[in-house]
Write an enzyme that holds these catalytic residues in place. Sequence first.
Site, PDB file in Angstrom:
ATOM      1  N   HIS A   1     -15.712  -9.383   0.988  1.00 14.25           N
ATOM      2  CA  HIS A   1     -14.699 -10.288   1.545  1.00 14.25           C
ATOM      3  C   HIS A   1     -14.794 -11.676   0.907  1.00 14.25           C
ATOM      4  O   HIS A   1     -13.801 -12.228   0.441  1.00 14.25           O
ATOM      5  CB  HIS A   1     -14.882 -10.384   3.060  1.00 14.25           C
ATOM      6  CG  HIS A   1     -13.922 -11.331   3.713  1.00 14.25           C
ATOM      7  ND1 HIS A   1     -14.237 -12.641   3.982  1.00 14.25           N
ATOM      8  CD2 HIS A   1     -12.639 -11.148   4.103  1.00 14.25           C
ATOM      9  CE1 HIS A   1     -13.187 -13.231   4.544  1.00 14.25           C
ATOM     10  NE2 HIS A   1     -12.210 -12.351   4.632  1.00 14.25           N
TER      11      HIS A   1
ATOM     12  N   MET B   1      -5.988  -6.737   8.709  1.00 14.78           N
ATOM     13  CA  MET B   1      -5.706  -5.738   9.731  1.00 14.78           C
ATOM     14  C   MET B   1      -6.568  -4.511   9.460  1.00 14.78           C
ATOM     15  O   MET B   1      -6.717  -4.090   8.330  1.00 14.78           O
ATOM     16  CB  MET B   1      -4.232  -5.408   9.720  1.00 14.78           C
ATOM     17  CG  MET B   1      -3.430  -6.541  10.339  1.00 14.78           C
ATOM     18  SD  MET B   1      -1.681  -6.337  10.212  1.00 14.78           S
ATOM     19  CE  MET B   1      -1.407  -6.846   8.541  1.00 14.78           C
TER      20      MET B   1
ATOM     21  N   LYS C   1       0.830  -1.197   0.000  1.00  9.11           N
ATOM     22  CA  LYS C   1       0.000   0.000   0.000  1.00  9.11           C
ATOM     23  C   LYS C   1       0.867   1.251   0.000  1.00  9.11           C
ATOM     24  O   LYS C   1       0.671   2.168  -0.814  1.00  9.11           O
ATOM     25  CB  LYS C   1      -0.905  -0.023   1.241  1.00  9.11           C
ATOM     26  CG  LYS C   1      -2.143   0.805   1.118  1.00  9.11           C
ATOM     27  CD  LYS C   1      -3.007   0.662   2.365  1.00  9.11           C
ATOM     28  CE  LYS C   1      -3.797  -0.629   2.392  1.00  9.11           C
ATOM     29  NZ  LYS C   1      -4.383  -0.913   3.714  1.00  9.11           N
TER      30      LYS C   1
ATOM     31  N   ARG D   1      -3.210  -1.590  -6.520  1.00  8.75           N
ATOM     32  CA  ARG D   1      -2.358  -2.779  -6.420  1.00  8.75           C
ATOM     33  C   ARG D   1      -2.698  -3.687  -7.588  1.00  8.75           C
ATOM     34  O   ARG D   1      -3.752  -3.554  -8.206  1.00  8.75           O
ATOM     35  CB  ARG D   1      -2.596  -3.505  -5.095  1.00  8.75           C
ATOM     36  CG  ARG D   1      -4.019  -3.980  -4.931  1.00  8.75           C
ATOM     37  CD  ARG D   1      -4.223  -4.661  -3.598  1.00  8.75           C
ATOM     38  NE  ARG D   1      -5.634  -4.926  -3.390  1.00  8.75           N
ATOM     39  CZ  ARG D   1      -6.235  -4.988  -2.201  1.00  8.75           C
ATOM     40  NH1 ARG D   1      -5.545  -4.786  -1.109  1.00  8.75           N
ATOM     41  NH2 ARG D   1      -7.503  -5.240  -2.098  1.00  8.75           N
TER      42      ARG D   1
ATOM     43  N   GLY E   1      -8.404  -7.577   4.522  1.00 13.31           N
ATOM     44  CA  GLY E   1      -9.226  -7.619   5.725  1.00 13.31           C
ATOM     45  C   GLY E   1      -8.521  -8.128   6.967  1.00 13.31           C
ATOM     46  O   GLY E   1      -9.138  -8.286   8.007  1.00 13.31           O
TER      47      GLY E   1
ATOM     48  N   CYS F   1       7.781 -40.053 -11.350  1.00 17.08           N
ATOM     49  CA  CYS F   1       6.398 -40.425 -11.631  1.00 17.08           C
ATOM     50  C   CYS F   1       5.534 -40.460 -10.380  1.00 17.08           C
ATOM     51  O   CYS F   1       4.442 -40.985 -10.398  1.00 17.08           O
ATOM     52  CB  CYS F   1       6.338 -41.757 -12.365  1.00 17.08           C
ATOM     53  SG  CYS F   1       6.983 -43.107 -11.375  1.00 17.08           S
TER      54      CYS F   1
ATOM     55  N   TYR G   1      12.161 -35.516 -17.484  1.00 11.93           N
ATOM     56  CA  TYR G   1      10.712 -35.306 -17.521  1.00 11.93           C
ATOM     57  C   TYR G   1      10.086 -35.508 -16.152  1.00 11.93           C
ATOM     58  O   TYR G   1      10.692 -36.098 -15.257  1.00 11.93           O
ATOM     59  CB  TYR G   1      10.058 -36.256 -18.538  1.00 11.93           C
ATOM     60  CG  TYR G   1      10.069 -37.703 -18.127  1.00 11.93           C
ATOM     61  CD1 TYR G   1       9.057 -38.232 -17.323  1.00 11.93           C
ATOM     62  CD2 TYR G   1      11.096 -38.561 -18.540  1.00 11.93           C
ATOM     63  CE1 TYR G   1       9.075 -39.550 -16.931  1.00 11.93           C
ATOM     64  CE2 TYR G   1      11.119 -39.890 -18.146  1.00 11.93           C
ATOM     65  CZ  TYR G   1      10.108 -40.378 -17.342  1.00 11.93           C
ATOM     66  OH  TYR G   1      10.123 -41.694 -16.941  1.00 11.93           O
TER      67      TYR G   1
ATOM     68  N   SER H   1      13.119 -44.026 -13.212  1.00 10.37           N
ATOM     69  CA  SER H   1      11.976 -43.185 -12.907  1.00 10.37           C
ATOM     70  C   SER H   1      11.855 -43.161 -11.391  1.00 10.37           C
ATOM     71  O   SER H   1      11.715 -44.209 -10.761  1.00 10.37           O
ATOM     72  CB  SER H   1      10.715 -43.762 -13.549  1.00 10.37           C
ATOM     73  OG  SER H   1       9.619 -42.960 -13.210  1.00 10.37           O
TER      74      SER H   1
ATOM     75  N   ARG I   1      -3.395   3.207   8.433  1.00  5.68           N
ATOM     76  CA  ARG I   1      -3.664   2.026   7.614  1.00  5.68           C
ATOM     77  C   ARG I   1      -2.487   1.061   7.653  1.00  5.68           C
ATOM     78  O   ARG I   1      -1.342   1.489   7.550  1.00  5.68           O
ATOM     79  CB  ARG I   1      -3.901   2.434   6.153  1.00  5.68           C
ATOM     80  CG  ARG I   1      -4.689   3.704   5.982  1.00  5.68           C
ATOM     81  CD  ARG I   1      -4.691   4.205   4.543  1.00  5.68           C
ATOM     82  NE  ARG I   1      -5.360   3.298   3.636  1.00  5.68           N
ATOM     83  CZ  ARG I   1      -5.402   3.489   2.313  1.00  5.68           C
ATOM     84  NH1 ARG I   1      -4.784   4.530   1.762  1.00  5.68           N
ATOM     85  NH2 ARG I   1      -6.038   2.627   1.538  1.00  5.68           N
TER      86      ARG I   1
HETATM   87  P1  ADP Z   1      -7.759  -2.404   3.461  1.00  8.54           P
HETATM   88  O1  ADP Z   1      -6.334  -2.781   3.412  1.00  8.54           O
HETATM   89  O2  ADP Z   1      -8.579  -3.275   4.324  1.00  8.54           O
HETATM   90  O3  ADP Z   1      -8.328  -2.165   2.098  1.00  8.54           O
HETATM   91  P2  ADP Z   1      -7.453   0.427   3.717  1.00  8.54           P
HETATM   92  O4  ADP Z   1      -6.303   0.964   4.481  1.00  8.54           O
HETATM   93  O5  ADP Z   1      -7.280   0.464   2.249  1.00  8.54           O
HETATM   94  O6  ADP Z   1      -7.800  -1.004   4.233  1.00  8.54           O
HETATM   95  O7  ADP Z   1      -8.669   1.316   4.158  1.00  8.54           O
HETATM   96  C1  ADP Z   1      -9.971   0.922   4.391  1.00  8.54           C
HETATM   97  C2  ADP Z   1     -10.910   1.899   3.706  1.00  8.54           C
HETATM   98  O8  ADP Z   1     -10.696   3.212   4.162  1.00  8.54           O
HETATM   99  C3  ADP Z   1     -10.712   1.930   2.211  1.00  8.54           C
HETATM  100  O9  ADP Z   1     -11.962   2.025   1.598  1.00  8.54           O
HETATM  101  C4  ADP Z   1      -9.921   3.172   1.998  1.00  8.54           C
HETATM  102  O10 ADP Z   1     -10.121   3.709   0.733  1.00  8.54           O
HETATM  103  C5  ADP Z   1     -10.449   4.086   3.090  1.00  8.54           C
HETATM  104  N1  ADP Z   1      -9.455   5.062   3.474  1.00  8.54           N
HETATM  105  C6  ADP Z   1      -8.226   4.810   3.943  1.00  8.54           C
HETATM  106  N2  ADP Z   1      -7.544   5.952   4.156  1.00  8.54           N
HETATM  107  C7  ADP Z   1      -8.378   6.968   3.819  1.00  8.54           C
HETATM  108  C8  ADP Z   1      -8.245   8.381   3.805  1.00  8.54           C
HETATM  109  N3  ADP Z   1      -7.118   8.971   4.159  1.00  8.54           N
HETATM  110  N4  ADP Z   1      -9.294   9.093   3.389  1.00  8.54           N
HETATM  111  C9  ADP Z   1     -10.433   8.484   3.019  1.00  8.54           C
HETATM  112  N5  ADP Z   1     -10.619   7.164   3.000  1.00  8.54           N
HETATM  113  C10 ADP Z   1      -9.600   6.402   3.394  1.00  8.54           C
HETATM  114 MG    MG Z   2      -7.749  -1.006   0.797  1.00  4.71          MG
END
Ligand code: ADP
Ligand code: MG
Length: 892
Positions: free
Chosen positions: A467, A108, A27, A351, A106, A844, A864, A777, A97
């Site tokens: 999810h 963390m 990220k 990503r 999901g 094999c 092989y 083999s 984040r």
């Molecule tokens: P995950 O890894 O679970 O996707 P994120 O860190 O991407 O978690 O964030 C969860 C949500 O919060 C995402 O929808 C993201 O776009 C939103 N978000 C994160 N940081 C900000 C921010 N600075 N302003 C607005 N929305 C945010």
């Molecule tokens: Mg995200």
Amino acid sequence: MAAKYVYFFGDGKADGKAEMKNLLGGKGANLAEMTSIGLPVPPGFTISTEVCTEFYKNERNYPAGLAKEVAANLTKVEKLMGKKFGDPKNPLLVSVRSGARASMPGMMDTILNLGLNDVTVHGIISQSKDERFAYDAYRRFVQMYSDVVMGMDKGILEHLLEQKKEAKGVHLDTELSAADWKELVGKFKEKIKKHLGQNFPEDPQEQLWGAIGAVFGSWMNQRAITYRKLNSIPADWGTAVNVQAMVFGNMGDDCATGVAFTRDPSTGKNYFYGEYLVNAQGEDVVAGIRTPQPINRANGNDSKLPSMEEVMPECYTQLAKIRGILENHYRDMQDIEFTIEKGKLFMLQTRNGKRTAKAAIKIAVDMVGEGLIDEKTAVQRVVPAQLDQLLHPSLDPKAKKKLIAKGLPASPGAACGQVVFTADEAEAAAKIGLKVILVRVETSPEDIHGMHAAQGILTARGGMTSHAAVVARGMGKCCVAGCGEIKVNYGAESFAAKGDVVVKKGDVITLDGSTGEVMLGEVPTVPPELTGDFGTLMEWVDKFRKLKVRTNADTPHDAKVAREFGAEGIGLCRTEHMFFEADRIAAVREMILAEDLDGRKRALAKILPMQKGDFIGIFREMKGLPVTIRLLDPPLHEFLPHEDKDIDALAKTMGVSVQALKNKVEFLHEFNPMLGHRGCRLGITFPEIYDLQVQAIMEAACELNKNEGFAIVPEIMIPLVAVVEELKRLRESAVRVCEEVMGRYGVKIDYLIGTMIELPRAALTADEIAKEAEFFSFGTNDLTQTTFGLSRDDAGKFLPFYVESNLLPEDPFVTLDQGGVGQLVRIGCEKGRATRKNLKVGICGEHGGDPESVIFCHKTGLDYVSCSPFRVPIARLAAAHAAIGETTDLTK
Ligand code: ADP
Ligand code: MG
Ligand code: MG
């Protein structure tokens, strides 16, 4: 120079870049990269994964100097935003984040709106002129922070919220007023104090460090540990922490938040696919609280809800342009998050998008066509194990189906099984070999183990980016998500579907993850499609690989299937399977039970034409490709009946007494059949059995050669050799039979005689053995048993425990134990070739279709691998990856 722990991004400049994923997490690295290429990203900074590693090394203490760096970077963000963290008039709010090197969806939790307290909330009100928004943001923050950082049971606060809605007689969050939210914030804090015995922190600095600590702490929580284990992610990678200025998608109807893929992650089709919600924040889109709207009408999306293209045309145009920029820049399909604040678009994440096998292939092939990537990169972009999804049957389109509901086609493939409603039940059922479909209202990270164990997943709520959908695609598992037509009743362990159908726990349903259909009962399937993009990619695969791929096949039908999958020969044809066929088992038993040599020969004479017929069928199907035939291997008692009633029946047909037959069965009984009278030991004690089999092979080859002009090089393989003398004697015998047959037919057939290396002694004396063998083999199933000194049949009692408790990294019967068994393979190969330079060497065991083991075989210089027909394409792709070198796993 002191170590650098914090990396800034903002205003078109960044300390980091995409290549720094290991240090900044995925990220953080991509937020930096997007900033540098000029995309609108709210400013922020990334605390590196090194800090996480240090944190755990030093008993959860931060490295000296971190606090100072964080403060300096926060000041930079404040300057760019023209706001101050904790300022009563114009406060800066941030998100905190997590983000590891590999994405862990999901795993963390992110905290939004951090910096709010009873004072700063007034600053937000006066800046936004929107009291309701300010208190809504505040209560969200209190909910998230108390849950993630303080460990508050979130259900308790949710309950307060529900009570409030009930009291006001409303259903939606959006129907609550500023005063309601304000009151709830107070109540939340009281409850937190009551339950946890501590105050909710008011000081923004304390909040910030609490959140940072929680992100690092979450690296070692159970969910994260489980996810890492399932995905082979090392614990020492650590996570980064991103602190970023907040932008708000929930300040009114000119605001929105959404997620999108630059191409369809399910089919790979080249159109912009995504979902968004007006006036919403963060995870609202994926949380399944409101139904997300499509970003456009591409691919015939006929959702009744207005699209972003219609509602916010300018922002949409800008987003569509960014889609192009990102794809050109990353040269891969991207998964993005965005937020629109008062008509202004912000990018919050990008990503490489997870995708199904089908999409992976289509995107790779399309991108070569578009000139974005070359063929080698395309081959690397498809994960061998994931091909499995495509090689299996899908629902027969002509089959009768009792459709009971339709949801979103979240992850393709067909799956059928008994309904269960909890992850634990799914896991328990799978352990005893049951096939189950996990049915949930929606899934959460706590359900991962059950999703893993199930054949397929059905959820009532959530979109294509929920999810369940994301995780199922990653696992290559069939998933139907957001199936609003079903009403799940956990209490009654049932769900209601269309037409008053009630499906109870244990009932069988079928899912079609490609259409979203849910059907009652089991629906028949059709074979997979191997042409088109798949065919194109496999052509490229074959250009790069050096290892040949054969198949294990015992019947003409298997041989045909395998050839369609690209097998270049048969590496293992097990003759005993032919012995079990209903029409010949009688003759086989007669042979085994014969009192003397003459009796045995009489019975063998009955078997000869049948064996010959089998070989003719297989040779014909393989059209001149090499075929390795293993002479009889299992102990004879396996062919005899063991139940009283079967013994009675056999005694009658054979005209012997029941007691005599019982005695014989008793005599042949073995305590350790795996180590008993089997393999070449049978050939040594009953030479006439092997002679007959060799005769059948050669007559089949001679007839086809003479009558139909086939060029066949049969490879006669003698199993379970321990000492070279065994092979020497059996080889002489086989050569004699071959010469005799060829003389009789008057044709010359090139044939090879070789052996399986499946005992440690054979591997260690391979130089001796190679004097008598023209090929080796490695029978790695038996070699694993004999190296570990364990029997696969009994290992079920302890082996899973060994793997669970990390005594073994993997089940050695699935992935070759390179440290032990692999060494024997290497030694056997080297010693064998030292004696005989042109010795053909293959493997094999079931490992022949396991990607990691295939890569090992490539490195060890085998000629092989041979695997089951359905795994042939997987082995081909793995062999290409091995030849190309490193690969990137885009399914993770
Ligand atoms: P995950 O890894 O679970 O996707 P994120 O860190 O991407 O978690 O964030 C969860 C949500 O919060 C995402 O929808 C993201 O776009 C939103 N978000 C994160 N940081 C900000 C921010 N600075 N302003 C607005 N929305 C945010
Ligand atoms: Mg995200
Ligand atoms: Mg064996």
